[in-house]
Write a protein that holds these residues in place. Structure first.
Motif, PDB file in Angstrom:
ATOM      1  N   GLY A   9     -17.680  -0.637  20.878  1.00 35.58           N
ATOM      2  CA  GLY A   9     -17.480  -1.888  20.147  1.00 35.58           C
ATOM      3  C   GLY A   9     -16.447  -2.743  20.873  1.00 35.58           C
ATOM      4  N   TYR A  10     -15.670  -3.496  20.109  1.00 33.63           N
ATOM      5  CA  TYR A  10     -14.697  -4.420  20.700  1.00 33.63           C
ATOM      6  C   TYR A  10     -13.711  -3.674  21.603  1.00 33.63           C
ATOM      7  CZ  TYR A  10     -16.390  -8.307  17.922  1.00 33.63           C
ATOM      8  OH  TYR A  10     -17.175  -9.301  17.410  1.00 33.63           O
ATOM      9  N   VAL A  11     -13.205  -2.547  21.139  1.00 30.07           N
ATOM     10  CA  VAL A  11     -12.227  -1.806  21.941  1.00 30.07           C
ATOM     11  C   VAL A  11     -12.910  -0.938  22.991  1.00 30.07           C
ATOM     12  CG1 VAL A  11     -10.558   0.105  21.816  1.00 30.07           C
ATOM     13  CG2 VAL A  11     -10.352  -1.839  20.283  1.00 30.07           C
ATOM     14  N   ASP A  30     -22.700   4.858  22.454  1.00 32.35           N
ATOM     15  CA  ASP A  30     -22.713   4.316  21.092  1.00 32.35           C
ATOM     16  C   ASP A  30     -23.906   4.901  20.356  1.00 32.35           C
ATOM     17  OD1 ASP A  30     -20.994   1.761  19.889  1.00 32.35           O
ATOM     18  OD2 ASP A  30     -22.818   2.247  18.766  1.00 32.35           O
ATOM     19  N   ASN A  31     -23.745   5.076  19.046  1.00 29.85           N
ATOM     20  CA  ASN A  31     -24.873   5.630  18.285  1.00 29.85           C
ATOM     21  C   ASN A  31     -25.766   4.541  17.703  1.00 29.85           C
ATOM     22  OD1 ASN A  31     -23.223   4.755  16.282  1.00 29.85           O
ATOM     23  ND2 ASN A  31     -23.205   6.653  15.091  1.00 29.85           N
ATOM     24  N   LYS A  35     -27.504  -1.553  20.436  1.00 29.55           N
ATOM     25  CA  LYS A  35     -26.362  -1.901  21.303  1.00 29.55           C
ATOM     26  C   LYS A  35     -26.569  -1.314  22.684  1.00 29.55           C
ATOM     27  CE  LYS A  35     -22.488  -2.556  18.178  1.00 29.55           C
ATOM     28  NZ  LYS A  35     -21.187  -2.180  17.688  1.00 29.55           N
ATOM     29  N   THR A  86     -12.330   2.844  12.356  1.00 28.56           N
ATOM     30  CA  THR A  86     -11.579   3.611  11.353  1.00 28.56           C
ATOM     31  C   THR A  86     -11.359   2.687  10.141  1.00 28.56           C
ATOM     32  OG1 THR A  86      -9.574   2.973  12.584  1.00 28.56           O
ATOM     33  CG2 THR A  86     -10.395   5.199  12.930  1.00 28.56           C
ATOM     34  N   THR A 121      -7.380   3.403  16.123  1.00 27.16           N
ATOM     35  CA  THR A 121      -6.125   3.408  15.367  1.00 27.16           C
ATOM     36  C   THR A 121      -6.243   4.408  14.221  1.00 27.16           C
ATOM     37  OG1 THR A 121      -5.819   1.095  15.921  1.00 27.16           O
ATOM     38  CG2 THR A 121      -4.519   1.948  14.071  1.00 27.16           C
ATOM     39  N   GLU A 159      -4.420   1.507  21.307  1.00 24.34           N
ATOM     40  CA  GLU A 159      -4.776   0.286  22.045  1.00 24.34           C
ATOM     41  C   GLU A 159      -4.095  -0.921  21.395  1.00 24.34           C
ATOM     42  OE1 GLU A 159      -6.398  -0.101  25.014  1.00 24.34           O
ATOM     43  OE2 GLU A 159      -5.478  -2.025  24.590  1.00 24.34           O
ATOM     44  N   GLU A 163      -8.259  -9.240  20.610  1.00 23.02           N
ATOM     45  CA  GLU A 163      -9.577  -9.847  20.845  1.00 23.02           C
ATOM     46  C   GLU A 163      -9.349 -11.284  21.300  1.00 23.02           C
ATOM     47  OE1 GLU A 163     -12.157  -9.376  17.437  1.00 23.02           O
ATOM     48  OE2 GLU A 163     -11.654  -7.262  17.333  1.00 23.02           O
ATOM     49  N   LYS A 271      -6.502  -3.757   7.516  1.00 19.91           N
ATOM     50  CA  LYS A 271      -6.814  -2.325   7.332  1.00 19.91           C
ATOM     51  C   LYS A 271      -5.644  -1.452   7.771  1.00 19.91           C
ATOM     52  CE  LYS A 271      -9.215  -0.703  11.394  1.00 19.91           C
ATOM     53  NZ  LYS A 271      -8.236   0.205  11.960  1.00 19.91           N
ATOM     54  N   ARG A 335     -14.852 -10.119  10.979  1.00 17.24           N
ATOM     55  CA  ARG A 335     -14.387  -9.099  10.033  1.00 17.24           C
ATOM     56  C   ARG A 335     -13.089  -9.553   9.356  1.00 17.24           C
ATOM     57  NH1 ARG A 335     -14.846  -3.894  13.909  1.00 17.24           N
ATOM     58  NH2 ARG A 335     -14.080  -5.416  15.388  1.00 17.24           N
TER      59      ARG A 335
HETATM   60  P1  NAD Z   1     -16.213  -1.613  16.380  1.00 21.52           P
HETATM   61  O1  NAD Z   1     -16.793  -1.448  15.044  1.00 21.52           O
HETATM   62  O2  NAD Z   1     -16.403  -2.903  17.116  1.00 21.52           O
HETATM   63  O3  NAD Z   1     -16.726  -0.460  17.347  1.00 21.52           O
HETATM   64  C1  NAD Z   1     -16.897   0.862  16.965  1.00 21.52           C
HETATM   65  C2  NAD Z   1     -18.189   1.359  17.607  1.00 21.52           C
HETATM   66  O4  NAD Z   1     -18.304   2.766  17.398  1.00 21.52           O
HETATM   67  C3  NAD Z   1     -19.451   0.752  17.023  1.00 21.52           C
HETATM   68  O5  NAD Z   1     -20.203   0.140  18.069  1.00 21.52           O
HETATM   69  C4  NAD Z   1     -20.207   1.923  16.396  1.00 21.52           C
HETATM   70  O6  NAD Z   1     -21.598   1.782  16.497  1.00 21.52           O
HETATM   71  C5  NAD Z   1     -19.680   3.074  17.233  1.00 21.52           C
HETATM   72  N1  NAD Z   1     -19.786   4.408  16.623  1.00 21.52           N
HETATM   73  C6  NAD Z   1     -19.486   4.804  15.358  1.00 21.52           C
HETATM   74  N2  NAD Z   1     -19.730   6.107  15.209  1.00 21.52           N
HETATM   75  C7  NAD Z   1     -20.185   6.572  16.402  1.00 21.52           C
HETATM   76  C8  NAD Z   1     -20.607   7.823  16.870  1.00 21.52           C
HETATM   77  N3  NAD Z   1     -20.619   8.891  16.079  1.00 21.52           N
HETATM   78  N4  NAD Z   1     -21.026   7.933  18.139  1.00 21.52           N
HETATM   79  C9  NAD Z   1     -21.016   6.865  18.960  1.00 21.52           C
HETATM   80  N5  NAD Z   1     -20.624   5.633  18.568  1.00 21.52           N
HETATM   81  C10 NAD Z   1     -20.220   5.491  17.314  1.00 21.52           C
HETATM   82  O7  NAD Z   1     -14.643  -1.313  16.223  1.00 21.52           O
HETATM   83  P2  NAD Z   1     -13.447  -1.812  17.161  1.00 21.52           P
HETATM   84  O8  NAD Z   1     -12.989  -3.147  16.743  1.00 21.52           O
HETATM   85  O9  NAD Z   1     -13.810  -1.579  18.574  1.00 21.52           O
HETATM   86  O10 NAD Z   1     -12.295  -0.784  16.728  1.00 21.52           O
HETATM   87  C11 NAD Z   1     -12.344   0.561  17.097  1.00 21.52           C
HETATM   88  C12 NAD Z   1     -10.987   1.173  16.821  1.00 21.52           C
HETATM   89  O11 NAD Z   1      -9.996   0.543  17.647  1.00 21.52           O
HETATM   90  C13 NAD Z   1     -10.513   1.016  15.389  1.00 21.52           C
HETATM   91  O12 NAD Z   1      -9.776   2.150  15.011  1.00 21.52           O
HETATM   92  C14 NAD Z   1      -9.580  -0.177  15.477  1.00 21.52           C
HETATM   93  O13 NAD Z   1      -8.601  -0.179  14.469  1.00 21.52           O
HETATM   94  C15 NAD Z   1      -8.949   0.023  16.837  1.00 21.52           C
HETATM   95  N6  NAD Z   1      -8.447  -1.195  17.457  1.00 21.52           N
HETATM   96  C16 NAD Z   1      -9.176  -2.342  17.388  1.00 21.52           C
HETATM   97  C17 NAD Z   1      -8.690  -3.486  18.025  1.00 21.52           C
HETATM   98  C18 NAD Z   1      -9.478  -4.768  17.956  1.00 21.52           C
HETATM   99  O14 NAD Z   1      -8.923  -5.807  18.306  1.00 21.52           O
HETATM  100  N7  NAD Z   1     -10.736  -4.750  17.539  1.00 21.52           N
HETATM  101  C19 NAD Z   1      -7.479  -3.456  18.726  1.00 21.52           C
HETATM  102  C20 NAD Z   1      -6.789  -2.252  18.792  1.00 21.52           C
HETATM  103  C21 NAD Z   1      -7.276  -1.140  18.152  1.00 21.52           C
END
Ligand code: NAD
Length: 440
Positions: A9-11, A30-31, A35, A86, A121, A159, A163, A271, A335
């Motif tokens: 995803g984003y991270v 990714d599952n 994607k 999370t 996180t 991390e 974004e 969150k 979000r």
């Molecule tokens: P996101 O929802 O964009 O990405 C998560 C990805 O994980 C999704 O693409 C989902 O399909 C995939 N996924 C879920 N279960 C899976 C599995 N069993 N196998 C494979 N893939 C799976 O979330 P995000 O924004 O990237 O955030 C991820 C984590 O990083 C969170 O804990 C968030 O708090 C933390 N974080 C986010 C940011 C931010 O700016 N978005 C910054 C720092 C930390």
């Protein structure tokens, strides 16, 4: 290094691309099959400045791969980053189901030493839970006893990227935090990040996990603090921009995160604040300060809505133009965007919404019904009784205000991000309201 990133995803995607860029061989998992299908074709699934070009470069050099299979990734990589979501449970507690699923899937497929790194996180002590889960799910032959004990380490590497500036943040971080319980894990992580010249904070896993929650909670506190100051400014006649500037020059305070407005949103701050409050409560400490940070943030949206209702008088059947939908500029991420609460509240009162966002309209269409999406800012202004600024995109800084005024039914602007100077807009004949800038 051979690295797997689970969760693209984003991270996860940014981390994967950047680690490949600095020389590692990375496989992103990714599952979500859609994607992975897109990513394999070189199509990024998120909007992030600079990501697409860097992704293509790394794929061409054969340093970046994508798969839907944790089994394949576990086999190929020594270091496995968990970067899944999370989200919050109803109670505010972090839902770690995805993290557990990944830990289990990795364990089942392990055949050699792995370093499993939390990038997501997570609350303090999650590292211990991951370790326990992996140990429980290792193939029987590797569980010790009569069989061979398969070695593995768990580490935390939170991390801090933002974004919209994610690549820049990843490549030039203020610091890298690693939480480790073994020298082997520390050495591997030091080696991975060697090309990035920055301070490395090495600590135990619990402290690393706490650093992330404490950092986000502190930044959220700064935002709620300046929003409270804005409330006072509006009541006694001060300009919060000047107050923030005056405070910010003090090096002990700093200017960043002192932007008053409609409050914080996004996938992290709300969150993480909730999860940190829950963790504190569960540990026996109520953390009332952080609860108030959350309250102030909610009140800020209501304050903005009340301002609109006060000045517009009747909201029903009014056409309201909205500029900006994403939770912050330079991202398509919707979000927990403040725009969601604000637009839905106005729709409930009978307003007709016409909106424009440079990148987030695709995501926004999945969230809103009855919103008319416009090609540009002028479309959103056309025939509107007022215009709301809900995201401070640079694109909106230099609009043709003479044209906007001609297009609008009423020259009324509510600037939820303090993007404009009041005197500037007043010159064009607008009635202008920012946050914390009302002259008494
Ligand atoms: P996101 O929802 O964009 O990405 C998560 C990805 O994980 C999704 O693409 C989902 O399909 C995939 N996924 C879920 N279960 C899976 C599995 N069993 N196998 C494979 N893939 C799976 O979330 P995000 O924004 O990237 O955030 C991820 C984590 O990083 C969170 O804990 C968030 O708090 C933390 N974080 C986010 C940011 C931010 O700016 N978005 C910054 C720092 C930390």
């Amino acid at each position: 290094m051979n690295i797997a990133i689970i969760g693209s995803g984003y991270v996860g995607l940014v981390t994967g691309v950047c680690l490949a860029h600095i020389g590692h061989r990375v496989i992103c998992v990714d599952n979500d099959p859609e994607k992975i299908k897109k990513l394999k074709k070189g199509i990024p699934t998120i909007y992030e400045p600079g990501l697409e070009a860097l992704m293509h470069k790394c794929m061409k050099r054969r340093q970046l791969f994508f798969t839907g299979s944790i089994k394949e990734a576990t086999k190929k990589a020594t270091v496995i980053f968990i970067a899944v979501g999370t989200p919050s449970k109803k109670s505010g507690e972090a839902d770690l189901t995805y993290v557990e699923n990944v830990a289990r899937a990795v364990a089942i497929n392990m055949e050699s030493y792995k370093l499993i790194v939390e990038k997501s996180t997570v609350p303090a002590a999650t590292g211990k839970r991951i370790e326990h889960t992996v140990q429980l799910n290792l193939p029987k032959k590797y569980q010790g006893g009569k069989g061979r004990r398969l070695e593995f380490d768990v580490a935390s590497n939170p991390e801090f990227l933002r974004e919209g500036a994610a690549i820049e943040d990843f490549m030039h971080p203020d610091r890298i935090v690693i939480g480790v319980e073994s020298k082997r894990a520390e050495n591997i992580l030091r080696e991975i990040y060697k090309p990035l010249k920055t301070t490395m904070i090495v600590t135990n896993i619990n402290s690393a996990e706490l650093i992330k929650h404490a950092s986000n909670s502190f930044l959220a506190t700064k935002i709620s603090f300046i929003n409270s100051i804005a409330q006072i400014c509006d009541r006694v006649g001060g300009d919060v921009l000047k107050v923030a500037e005056g405070m910010g020059y003090d090096k002990r305070i700093g200017r960043s995160f002192l932007n008053a407005g409609i409050g914080f949103g996004g996938s992290c701050f709300p969150k993480d604040v909730d999860a940190f409050i829950r963790l504190s409560e569960q540990s026996g400490y109520p953390f009332n300060l952080l609860k108030e940070v959350r309250n102030v943030n909610c009140e800020q949206r209501e304050y903005f809505l009340k301002l609109i209702e006060d000045k517009l008088w009747i909201v029903k059947d009014k056409t309201i133009g909205v500029l900006g939908l994403s939770f912050k500029p330079n991202t398509d991420d919707m979000r927990n965007a403040p725009s969601v609460d604000i637009i839905k509240a106005l729709q409930q009162e009978g307003a007709k919404i016409q909106a424009h966002d440079p990148q987030a309209m695709g995501q926004a269409k999945k969230i809103f019904s009855g919103v008319h999406f416009c090609q540009d800012a002028y479309g959103a202004a056309k025939g509107a009784h007022c215009l709301l600024i809900l995201t401070e995109w640079d694109d909106f800084r230099h609009l043709k205000f003479t044209k906007i005024k001609q297009l609008m039914r009423q020259p009324l602007i509510f600037d939820g991000r303090n993007l404009y100077h009041d005197s500037h807009l007043e010159q064009y004949g607008f009635e202008y309201y920012g946050i914390g800038r009302i002259k008494v």
